[in-house]
Design a protein around this motif. Structure first.
Motif, PDB file in Angstrom:
ATOM      1  N   GLU A 160     -11.098  33.796  40.062  1.00  0.00           N
ATOM      2  CA  GLU A 160     -11.051  34.852  40.539  1.00  0.00           C
ATOM      3  C   GLU A 160     -12.697  35.266  41.165  1.00  0.00           C
ATOM      4  OE1 GLU A 160      -9.040  38.039  38.117  1.00  0.00           O
ATOM      5  OE2 GLU A 160      -7.056  37.068  38.235  1.00  0.00           O
ATOM      6  N   ARG A 161     -13.459  35.223  40.050  1.00  0.00           N
ATOM      7  CA  ARG A 161     -14.732  35.401  40.338  1.00  0.00           C
ATOM      8  C   ARG A 161     -15.484  34.405  41.706  1.00  0.00           C
ATOM      9  NH1 ARG A 161     -17.276  36.304  34.298  1.00  0.00           N
ATOM     10  NH2 ARG A 161     -16.034  38.144  34.013  1.00  0.00           N
ATOM     11  N   LEU A 162     -14.838  33.185  41.447  1.00  0.00           N
ATOM     12  CA  LEU A 162     -15.179  32.399  42.714  1.00  0.00           C
ATOM     13  C   LEU A 162     -14.460  32.836  44.101  1.00  0.00           C
ATOM     14  CD1 LEU A 162     -16.806  29.747  43.270  1.00  0.00           C
ATOM     15  CD2 LEU A 162     -14.797  28.541  42.787  1.00  0.00           C
ATOM     16  N   MET A 163     -13.348  33.202  43.950  1.00  0.00           N
ATOM     17  CA  MET A 163     -12.604  33.566  45.240  1.00  0.00           C
ATOM     18  C   MET A 163     -13.484  35.027  45.757  1.00  0.00           C
ATOM     19  SD  MET A 163      -8.587  33.072  44.465  1.00  0.00           S
ATOM     20  CE  MET A 163      -8.467  34.482  43.945  1.00  0.00           C
ATOM     21  N   GLN A 164     -13.940  35.915  44.836  1.00  0.00           N
ATOM     22  CA  GLN A 164     -14.549  37.066  45.282  1.00  0.00           C
ATOM     23  C   GLN A 164     -15.812  36.654  46.011  1.00  0.00           C
ATOM     24  OE1 GLN A 164     -14.980  39.424  41.691  1.00  0.00           O
ATOM     25  NE2 GLN A 164     -12.807  39.993  41.972  1.00  0.00           N
ATOM     26  N   ARG A 165     -16.696  35.562  45.458  1.00  0.00           N
ATOM     27  CA  ARG A 165     -17.787  35.288  46.051  1.00  0.00           C
ATOM     28  C   ARG A 165     -17.567  34.395  47.179  1.00  0.00           C
ATOM     29  NH1 ARG A 165     -21.697  31.625  42.082  1.00  0.00           N
ATOM     30  NH2 ARG A 165     -22.981  32.330  43.949  1.00  0.00           N
ATOM     31  N   VAL A 166     -16.555  33.756  47.446  1.00  0.00           N
ATOM     32  CA  VAL A 166     -16.289  33.218  48.690  1.00  0.00           C
ATOM     33  C   VAL A 166     -16.061  34.386  49.763  1.00  0.00           C
ATOM     34  CG1 VAL A 166     -14.599  31.716  49.952  1.00  0.00           C
ATOM     35  CG2 VAL A 166     -15.721  30.871  47.677  1.00  0.00           C
ATOM     36  N   ALA A 167     -15.381  35.187  49.511  1.00  0.00           N
ATOM     37  CA  ALA A 167     -14.985  36.301  50.109  1.00  0.00           C
ATOM     38  C   ALA A 167     -16.180  36.945  50.418  1.00  0.00           C
ATOM     39  CB  ALA A 167     -13.789  37.195  49.512  1.00  0.00           C
ATOM     40  N   LEU A 168     -17.239  37.296  49.904  1.00  0.00           N
ATOM     41  CA  LEU A 168     -18.491  38.087  50.020  1.00  0.00           C
ATOM     42  C   LEU A 168     -19.136  36.943  51.110  1.00  0.00           C
ATOM     43  CD1 LEU A 168     -19.422  39.425  46.724  1.00  0.00           C
ATOM     44  CD2 LEU A 168     -18.674  40.791  48.716  1.00  0.00           C
ATOM     45  N   LEU A 169     -19.099  35.875  50.748  1.00  0.00           N
ATOM     46  CA  LEU A 169     -19.953  35.080  51.732  1.00  0.00           C
ATOM     47  C   LEU A 169     -19.202  34.582  53.262  1.00  0.00           C
ATOM     48  CD1 LEU A 169     -20.908  32.079  49.193  1.00  0.00           C
ATOM     49  CD2 LEU A 169     -22.331  33.824  50.351  1.00  0.00           C
ATOM     50  N   GLU A 170     -18.090  34.784  53.102  1.00  0.00           N
ATOM     51  CA  GLU A 170     -17.172  34.834  54.547  1.00  0.00           C
ATOM     52  C   GLU A 170     -17.764  36.156  55.137  1.00  0.00           C
ATOM     53  OE1 GLU A 170     -13.222  34.165  53.612  1.00  0.00           O
ATOM     54  OE2 GLU A 170     -13.468  31.907  53.642  1.00  0.00           O
ATOM     55  N   GLN A 171     -17.758  37.080  54.542  1.00  0.00           N
ATOM     56  CA  GLN A 171     -17.948  38.655  55.216  1.00  0.00           C
ATOM     57  C   GLN A 171     -19.320  38.613  56.044  1.00  0.00           C
ATOM     58  OE1 GLN A 171     -18.010  41.876  52.421  1.00  0.00           O
ATOM     59  NE2 GLN A 171     -17.886  43.373  54.085  1.00  0.00           N
ATOM     60  N   ARG A 172     -20.475  37.995  54.857  1.00  0.00           N
ATOM     61  CA  ARG A 172     -21.882  37.744  55.345  1.00  0.00           C
ATOM     62  C   ARG A 172     -21.859  36.937  56.702  1.00  0.00           C
ATOM     63  NH1 ARG A 172     -25.392  37.082  49.818  1.00  0.00           N
ATOM     64  NH2 ARG A 172     -24.533  39.204  48.893  1.00  0.00           N
ATOM     65  N   ILE A 173     -21.153  35.888  56.661  1.00  0.00           N
ATOM     66  CA  ILE A 173     -21.114  35.011  57.874  1.00  0.00           C
ATOM     67  C   ILE A 173     -20.582  35.604  59.015  1.00  0.00           C
ATOM     68  CG2 ILE A 173     -20.143  32.832  58.676  1.00  0.00           C
ATOM     69  CD1 ILE A 173     -20.293  31.759  55.887  1.00  0.00           C
ATOM     70  N   ASN A 174     -19.424  36.500  58.826  1.00  0.00           N
ATOM     71  CA  ASN A 174     -18.951  37.133  60.049  1.00  0.00           C
ATOM     72  C   ASN A 174     -19.578  38.106  60.485  1.00  0.00           C
ATOM     73  OD1 ASN A 174     -16.559  35.577  59.856  1.00  0.00           O
ATOM     74  ND2 ASN A 174     -15.382  36.667  58.541  1.00  0.00           N
ATOM     75  N   GLU A 175     -20.617  39.080  59.706  1.00  0.00           N
ATOM     76  CA  GLU A 175     -21.310  39.870  60.016  1.00  0.00           C
ATOM     77  C   GLU A 175     -22.615  39.243  60.812  1.00  0.00           C
ATOM     78  OE1 GLU A 175     -22.437  41.727  56.446  1.00  0.00           O
ATOM     79  OE2 GLU A 175     -20.428  43.004  56.565  1.00  0.00           O
ATOM     80  N   ARG A 176     -22.860  38.271  60.513  1.00  0.00           N
ATOM     81  CA  ARG A 176     -24.064  37.418  61.014  1.00  0.00           C
ATOM     82  C   ARG A 176     -23.901  36.945  62.421  1.00  0.00           C
ATOM     83  NH1 ARG A 176     -27.657  34.703  56.031  1.00  0.00           N
ATOM     84  NH2 ARG A 176     -28.282  36.427  55.328  1.00  0.00           N
ATOM     85  N   SER A 177     -22.715  36.327  62.411  1.00  0.00           N
ATOM     86  CA  SER A 177     -22.060  35.789  63.821  1.00  0.00           C
ATOM     87  C   SER A 177     -22.126  36.872  64.778  1.00  0.00           C
ATOM     88  CB  SER A 177     -20.855  34.959  63.526  1.00  0.00           C
ATOM     89  OG  SER A 177     -19.929  35.813  62.957  1.00  0.00           O
ATOM     90  N   ARG A 178     -21.450  38.200  64.251  1.00  0.00           N
ATOM     91  CA  ARG A 178     -21.234  39.253  65.332  1.00  0.00           C
ATOM     92  C   ARG A 178     -22.625  39.625  65.652  1.00  0.00           C
ATOM     93  NH1 ARG A 178     -17.160  42.055  61.165  1.00  0.00           N
ATOM     94  NH2 ARG A 178     -15.295  40.757  61.744  1.00  0.00           N
ATOM     95  N   SER A 179     -23.455  39.806  64.866  1.00  0.00           N
ATOM     96  CA  SER A 179     -24.781  40.259  65.018  1.00  0.00           C
ATOM     97  C   SER A 179     -25.527  39.552  66.259  1.00  0.00           C
ATOM     98  CB  SER A 179     -25.665  40.669  63.916  1.00  0.00           C
ATOM     99  OG  SER A 179     -26.189  39.401  63.182  1.00  0.00           O
ATOM    100  N   ASP A 180     -25.159  38.113  65.867  1.00  0.00           N
ATOM    101  CA  ASP A 180     -25.781  37.085  66.972  1.00  0.00           C
ATOM    102  C   ASP A 180     -25.289  37.270  68.047  1.00  0.00           C
ATOM    103  OD1 ASP A 180     -27.428  36.258  64.878  1.00  0.00           O
ATOM    104  OD2 ASP A 180     -26.064  34.423  64.670  1.00  0.00           O
ATOM    105  N   ILE A 181     -24.115  37.672  68.263  1.00  0.00           N
ATOM    106  CA  ILE A 181     -23.023  37.743  69.765  1.00  0.00           C
ATOM    107  C   ILE A 181     -23.843  39.182  70.283  1.00  0.00           C
ATOM    108  CG2 ILE A 181     -20.938  38.033  70.755  1.00  0.00           C
ATOM    109  CD1 ILE A 181     -19.706  36.259  68.650  1.00  0.00           C
ATOM    110  N   ASN A 182     -23.772  40.014  69.506  1.00  0.00           N
ATOM    111  CA  ASN A 182     -24.239  41.239  70.138  1.00  0.00           C
ATOM    112  C   ASN A 182     -25.785  41.206  70.648  1.00  0.00           C
ATOM    113  OD1 ASN A 182     -21.958  42.587  69.703  1.00  0.00           O
ATOM    114  ND2 ASN A 182     -22.845  43.502  67.660  1.00  0.00           N
ATOM    115  N   GLU A 183     -26.682  40.351  69.833  1.00  0.00           N
ATOM    116  CA  GLU A 183     -28.059  40.302  70.489  1.00  0.00           C
ATOM    117  C   GLU A 183     -28.133  39.460  71.661  1.00  0.00           C
ATOM    118  OE1 GLU A 183     -30.283  38.401  67.197  1.00  0.00           O
ATOM    119  OE2 GLU A 183     -30.112  40.287  66.031  1.00  0.00           O
TER     120      GLU A 183
END
Length: 120
Positions: free
Chosen positions: A96-119
């Motif tokens: 469960e902790r590993l799944m939470q970490r993966v979800a947080l990492l996926e969220q960070r990746i998605n946020e960075r890819s959105r910010s790269d697209i917006n730039e």
């Protein structure tokens, strides 16, 4: 030696050799290796010298000596089930902790890819 003693000795020797072989090949986890080695030694001793159960029964006041190994086997199985449940609960928490970490990492990746697209 009587026939049943020879048979039980052969069975216990086969179990002992198998357990030692699996321990040496690292098929059994190191945490379980000591437990299996100890259990195989006990089975080897009782299988080779079944008179020991008669002595134990006399000391414990048990009228039917062959029931002692059966009771011990039941106790060992119950302990094994308990230890398996504890290990499964620990693994579940880790998963469960590993799944939470993966979800947080996926969220960070998605946020960075959105910010790269917006730039761009």
């Amino acid at each position: 030696m009587q026939h049943y003693q020879i048979f039980s000795a052969i069975i216990s020797i086969v179990f002992f050799v198998t357990a030692i072989y699996l321990v040496r090949r690292d098929t059994i986890l190191p945490s379980s290796a000591i437990r299996w080695t100890l259990l195989s030694i006990i089975i080897l001793i009782i299988g080779t010298f079944p008179q020991l159960t008669d002595l134990a029964a006399e000391q414990l006041g048990v009228g039917y000596a062959p029931i002692i190994p059966v009771i011990m086997a039941c106790i060992i199985l119950l302990l094994k089930a308990l230890l398996s449940d504890v290990a499964r609960a620990k693994d579940r928490v880790k998963l469960e902790r590993l799944m939470q970490r993966v979800a947080l990492l996926e969220q960070r990746i998605n946020e960075r890819s959105r910010s790269d697209i917006n730039e761009k």
